[in-house]
Design a protein around this motif. Structure first.
Motif, short mmCIF file in Angstrom:
data_model
loop_
_atom_site.label_atom_id
_atom_site.label_comp_id
_atom_site.label_asym_id
_atom_site.label_seq_id
_atom_site.Cartn_x
_atom_site.Cartn_y
_atom_site.Cartn_z
N VAL A 43 0.85 -1.19 0.00
CA VAL A 43 0.00 0.00 0.00
C VAL A 43 0.89 1.24 0.00
N PRO A 44 0.81 2.09 -1.02
CA PRO A 44 1.63 3.32 -1.02
C PRO A 44 1.25 4.22 0.15
N THR A 45 2.24 4.83 0.77
CA THR A 45 1.99 5.84 1.80
C THR A 45 2.19 7.21 1.18
N LEU A 46 1.75 8.25 1.88
CA LEU A 46 2.04 9.60 1.40
C LEU A 46 3.54 9.87 1.45
N GLY A 47 4.26 9.16 2.33
CA GLY A 47 5.72 9.27 2.32
C GLY A 47 6.31 8.69 1.04
N GLY A 259 -1.88 7.36 5.14
CA GLY A 259 -1.17 8.39 5.89
C GLY A 259 -0.84 7.91 7.28
N LEU A 260 -0.34 8.81 8.09
CA LEU A 260 -0.03 8.49 9.48
C LEU A 260 -1.31 8.39 10.30
N ASN A 261 -1.20 7.75 11.48
CA ASN A 261 -2.30 7.69 12.44
C ASN A 261 -3.54 7.01 11.91
N GLY A 262 -3.37 6.08 10.95
CA GLY A 262 -4.49 5.31 10.46
C GLY A 262 -5.34 5.99 9.39
N TYR A 263 -4.95 7.18 8.95
CA TYR A 263 -5.73 7.89 7.92
C TYR A 263 -5.48 7.28 6.54
N ASN A 277 6.30 7.72 -16.43
CA ASN A 277 4.90 7.38 -16.31
C ASN A 277 4.37 7.94 -15.00
N CYS A 278 3.06 7.87 -14.82
CA CYS A 278 2.42 8.35 -13.59
C CYS A 278 2.50 7.26 -12.53
N ALA A 279 2.75 7.66 -11.28
CA ALA A 279 2.94 6.67 -10.23
C ALA A 279 2.52 7.24 -8.88
N LEU A 280 2.31 6.34 -7.92
CA LEU A 280 2.03 6.69 -6.53
C LEU A 280 3.18 6.32 -5.60
N LYS A 281 4.13 5.55 -6.12
CA LYS A 281 5.22 5.05 -5.31
C LYS A 281 6.39 4.80 -6.24
N VAL A 282 7.59 5.03 -5.77
CA VAL A 282 8.77 4.77 -6.59
C VAL A 282 8.76 3.30 -7.00
N SER A 283 8.82 3.04 -8.28
CA SER A 283 8.71 1.68 -8.78
C SER A 283 9.94 0.86 -8.43
N GLU A 284 9.68 -0.41 -8.10
CA GLU A 284 10.77 -1.33 -7.78
C GLU A 284 11.34 -1.86 -9.09
N THR A 285 12.63 -1.73 -9.26
CA THR A 285 13.30 -2.23 -10.46
C THR A 285 14.14 -3.45 -10.11
N GLY A 303 4.25 -3.88 -10.43
CA GLY A 303 3.07 -3.03 -10.32
C GLY A 303 2.54 -3.24 -8.91
N LEU A 304 1.58 -2.44 -8.50
CA LEU A 304 1.03 -2.55 -7.16
C LEU A 304 -0.36 -3.15 -7.22
N ALA A 305 -0.65 -4.10 -6.32
CA ALA A 305 -1.91 -4.82 -6.34
C ALA A 305 -3.03 -4.00 -5.72
N VAL A 306 -4.22 -4.19 -6.24
CA VAL A 306 -5.42 -3.62 -5.64
C VAL A 306 -6.39 -4.75 -5.40
N ASN A 307 -6.43 -5.28 -4.19
CA ASN A 307 -7.35 -6.35 -3.82
C ASN A 307 -7.31 -7.52 -4.80
N HIS A 308 -6.16 -7.75 -5.39
CA HIS A 308 -5.94 -8.88 -6.30
C HIS A 308 -6.86 -8.85 -7.52
N THR A 309 -7.32 -7.71 -7.94
CA THR A 309 -8.18 -7.64 -9.12
C THR A 309 -7.62 -6.73 -10.19
N ASP A 310 -6.73 -5.83 -9.83
CA ASP A 310 -6.25 -4.87 -10.82
C ASP A 310 -4.94 -4.29 -10.32
N GLY A 311 -4.23 -3.59 -11.18
CA GLY A 311 -2.99 -2.94 -10.76
C GLY A 311 -3.26 -1.52 -10.32
#
Length: 834
Positions: A43-47, A259-263, A277-285, A303-311
């Motif tokens: 899960v990407p964080t805001l960090g 985010g922090l504190n469970g947000y 490309n557009c991203a939410l997290k630095v891609s793992e190479t 790529g990053l998983a979303v509930n095992h149905t999509d990237g």
């Protein structure tokens, strides 16, 4: 901006809840990557999101600051209808001067005046209650979701006030809610769509502030004026099904960053310069060196998983990645593709190969159609996964994820050792779908093979662990969780087969200690088969059939000669040892030098067949009477042949020679019969109820070992006692066993058993079971205090069982047979205590 950034906030309007303001403050504080503790997550964080922003550098190659904080705050609560652009600028100008702030006479309050320096960002946040005057000057404020205003903070000092407005209407009308839509959207992450949409625009404007603070930073070179924070907005908006989001179905919310504190938040993508490309997290190479995986179970993705149905975001271009799964104990490696979204019509491929194999033996995946196979299996203990991507990856190419599991059993395994452990090791076993395993314990015919299970945790859906004595006779079938006294202990003979099959991945497996009293030699197996075949032919034509049946403890059809001899014996009146409404029992009948008991049934064929079927499944238990043969004569009388129990039934023994049954023997009888009931209730599938557990149906051998007999009323359980006034069949057996315990304590036969089901209070049951004065006077009260306490405990167990059958205190903790057995074992420990 390469030094720590302070974001000062000017809150406009009265429509704020403090929870909404806190969600925005928390989002800004969550941009600092170092504030996150713990290991990396899918899960990407805001960090993580901010680390993409930090790819942008100044002329000296110093990256964007790694720290962002909330600075000063001002609150404007004055008139908010028909506001003009000039009014907004005037209020924005005032927040830099305390005198001007005070001039608003309470309509503008600040924690402190905003300070102008090179590391500050100033942000106006408009509430949904702020309405702008319809006019040309206010057009941007009315139609845009965010923007910039130039304000003179001091004479000759101009600053940029970045702004974002909360949506004023619902998602179908207000364009600022357009991120909160699509198939992945369940609801706002913080419970307020206006706040949750506002967060995304605020963070995008902060990103613009740090990368293009003075207008000389990052700006798209296509003339669009788009920045690092706004470039990907149009890309996401073009998605016909809305942006991909994580879904929390339990809380009915969606998000794409934590985010922090469970947000949780929904934020705009950032343009990642490394993957273009557009991203939410630095891609793992990765590089071409294979990564060794030696765990029995795990998963891989790009790529990053979303509930095992999509990237969630595209995978990097120009990658060649390899993984090697190596688990030496595995019989095969199983793979499940959770999702697959690769570059259409490109060179991107995912390969699953047996180790050191050529491409022809690999499974090559480029797309996963609706009905295509998602499961793959590589035989052996090693497998290789290869992934390659081309020069360009579209935003729609989200990547892939797969699970792998090492299958630690497959097919048949022959066991010839005297003793050992079989099953699935709890510490490393990978419980996976598609296991089909068989263990064959090769004991010589008629010799003991015992199983003592140490744990069983098997999914109750479609998975099972079946025990067979021989090739076809199923003794038990386990599924679910067993522990403590509920763990089965089976004493069988000859060849024992244990089959284990799975269609789910929800369990933990099982393990058992085995003991083979007389194992078959590995080298003599073929010779043994020949001997068994020759012996079977000989037995079929001789009177020794019944004796052989006794020897190997299996029910066999009696030959014509044996049947003729049996009829001669059963016609002798002195051989009649018992009679019921449906059968007469004769014994001892001498057949080929062996004594047996013969039960002649006079009722329907189907009932006799049912009794024989149930006994065939259960009589392998050492405390259930052994069925050694069956026959039917020309008069349609069914004969069931049992081992002969020389001491007779418990009822007669208590009445005529109870003084020889001391307390230890009576406790042993109770434990043995309880174990037999446990076999019927817990270990056979479907479970079986006896239906007539009485002291007359408990038989004793010459050394007072007890066996449960009298299976004329036995059947498969159907009534689970779901109705409040309805007692389950298992509970009937437990009630009957409680009455037997009372007989053991009092040394009296309780003939009219129906009279003991009319109790309506615990006091009546207490009187029935009695106290020390009611104990069998032939034995008296023991001298040892521990035995006195043990007999008191035995009386409590009897009451516990009887309460269940009488409907008294039905809301209490009703016992299962495993609970009763645990209690009896405690009594035994009390008797043995010194």
């Amino acid at each position: 901006m390469t030094k720590p950034v302070r974001v000062s906030l000017l809150w406009f309007g009265t429509g704020w809840q403090e929870s909404g303001r806190e969600a925005i403050r928390n989002a800004i504080a969550s941009l600092t990557p170092s504030r996150y503790l713990g290991k990396d997550s899918d899960v990407p964080t805001l960090g993580d999101w901010w680390n993409i922003v930090r790819q942008y550098t100044d002329n000296s190659n110093t990256p964007v600051s790694d720290r962002v904080d909330v600075g000063s705050e001002c609150f404007y609560t004055g008139p908010e209808l028909n506001m003009t652009r000039d009014q907004v600028i005037d209020i924005g100008h005032s927040v830099f001067n305390k005198t001007l702030i005070d001039a608003f006479r309470g309509n503008l309050n600040c924690s402190e005046a905003f300070e102008v320096n090179e590391n500050s960002i100033f942000h106006i946040v408009f509430s949904h209650t702020v309405i702008f005057l319809d006019g040309k000057e206010q057009t941007e404020l009315m139609v845009s979701c965010s923007g910039n205003l130039q304000v003179e903070a001091f004479a000759g000092v101009n600053v940029t006030l970045r702004w974002a407005r909360a949506p004023q209407k619902d998602a179908s009308v207000d364009q600022c809610l357009r991120f909160l839509q699509g198939k992945s959207y369940l609801g706002p992450p913080n419970g307020d769509e206006k706040i949750d949409s506002l967060v995304g625009y605020i963070l995008a404007k902060i990103t613009e502030g740090v990368t293009n603070h003075d207008g000389r930073g990052w700006l798209a070179n296509d003339g669009s004026g788009l920045t690092a924070g706004s470039f990907c907005e149009s890309t996401i908006q073009r998605q016909p099904e809305g942006p991909p989001l994580f879904r929390d179905k339990k809380r009915k919310l969606s998000f794409n960053a934590a985010g922090l504190n469970g947000y949780r938040y929904i934020v705009q993508y950032i343009w990642d310069q490394k993957i273009q490309n557009c991203a939410l997290k630095v891609s793992e190479t990765c590089n071409s060196n294979a990564i060794l995986l030696n765990q029995p179970k795990g998963y891989l993705n790009r790529g990053l998983a979303v509930n095992h149905t999509d990237g969630l975001q595209p995978y990097p271009p120009n990658q060649i990645c390899q993984w090697s799964v190596n688990y030496p104990e595995a019989k095969f490696i199983s793979f499940t593709i959770n999702y697959l979204s690769l570059m259409a019509n490109g060179d991107d491929t995912l390969q699953i190969c047996p180790s050191n194999s050529n491409v022809a033996q690999c499974t090559i995946l480029q797309s996963l159609k609706k009905n295509s196979n998602k499961n793959f299996r590589v035989m052996g203990s090693k497998a290789t996964i290869k992934f390659a991507s081309g020069d360009h990856v579209s935003f729609e190419s989200r990547g892939w994820e797969l699970d792998y599991s090492a299958g630690l059993c497959n097919g048949k395994e022959d066991v010839y050792d005297h003793a050992g452990i079989i099953g699935t090791p709890l510490t490393s076993f990978s419980y996976i779908e598609g296991l089909n395993c068989l263990w064959v314990l090769h004991g010589k015919p008629g010799t003991l093979v015992s199983l003592r299970f140490t744990y069983i945790n098997i999914s109750e859906d479609f998975d099972f662990l079946a025990i067979y004595n021989g090739v076809k006779q199923q003794i038990a079938n386990f599924s679910g969780y067993y522990s403590g006294s509920g763990l089965p202990q089976l004493n069988l003979t000859g060849e024992v087969r244990i089959a284990f099959a799975t269609q789910t991945e929800k369990g933990q497996g099982w393990s058992a200690n085995f003991f083979i009293a007389s194992p078959v030699s590995r080298n003599s197996k073929a010779f043994l088969v020949i001997i068994i075949i020759v012996s079977a032919v000989g037995v079929g034509i001789s009177l020794a059939f019944v004796a052989l049946a006794l020897h190997i403890r299996r029910s066999k059809c009696i030959s014509n000669e044996g049947l003729m001899l049996m009829r001669l014996e059963t016609n002798r009146e002195e051989n009649r040892i018992g009679e019921g409404p449906s059968a007469v029992v004769y014994g001892p009948v001498l057949t080929d030098g062996k004594f047996i008991a013969v039960k002649a049934r006079r009722d329907m064929d189907s009932l006799a067949d049912l009794e024989r079927e149930i006994l065939s499944k259960s009589s392998s238990h050492p405390n259930i009477i052994s069925l050694v043969g069956y026959a039917r004569d020309g008069l349609q009388i069914r004969y069931l042949l049992f081992e002969f129990m020389s001491r007779g039934n418990l009822r007669m023994n208590l009445r005529e020679r109870g003084e020889t049954l001391h307390w230890e023997k009576r406790l042993a009888i109770a434990l043995q019969i309880c174990s037999a009931i446990q076999m019927l209730h817990m270990y056979l599938k479907p479970p079986i109820y006896h239906g007539n557990i009485t002291s007359a149906n408990i038989l004793l051998d010459e050394v007072c070992n007890a066996k449960l007999a009298g299976f004329s009323n036995a059947n498969y359980c159907s009534n689970e006692g779901m109705n409040p006034g309805d007692l389950s069949e298992m509970a009937e057996d437990i009630w009957s066993f409680g009455v037997v315990l009372v007989e053991l304590l009092r040394g009296q036969n309780l003939d009219d058993r129906t009279a003991y089901k009319n109790f309506r209070s615990l006091e009546e049951i207490n009187d029935f079971v009695g106290t020390q004065e009611h104990l069998d006077q032939r034995l008296g009260i023991p001298d040892a205090q521990n035995k006195i306490m043990g007999l008191a405990k035995l009386g409590e167990i009897a009451k516990w069982c009887i309460v269940l059958g009488c409907g008294v205190g039905r809301e209490r903790n009703n016992p299962q047979i495993g609970d009763v057995l645990s209690g009896l074992k405690q009594v035994k420990q009390m008797f043995c205590y010194v």
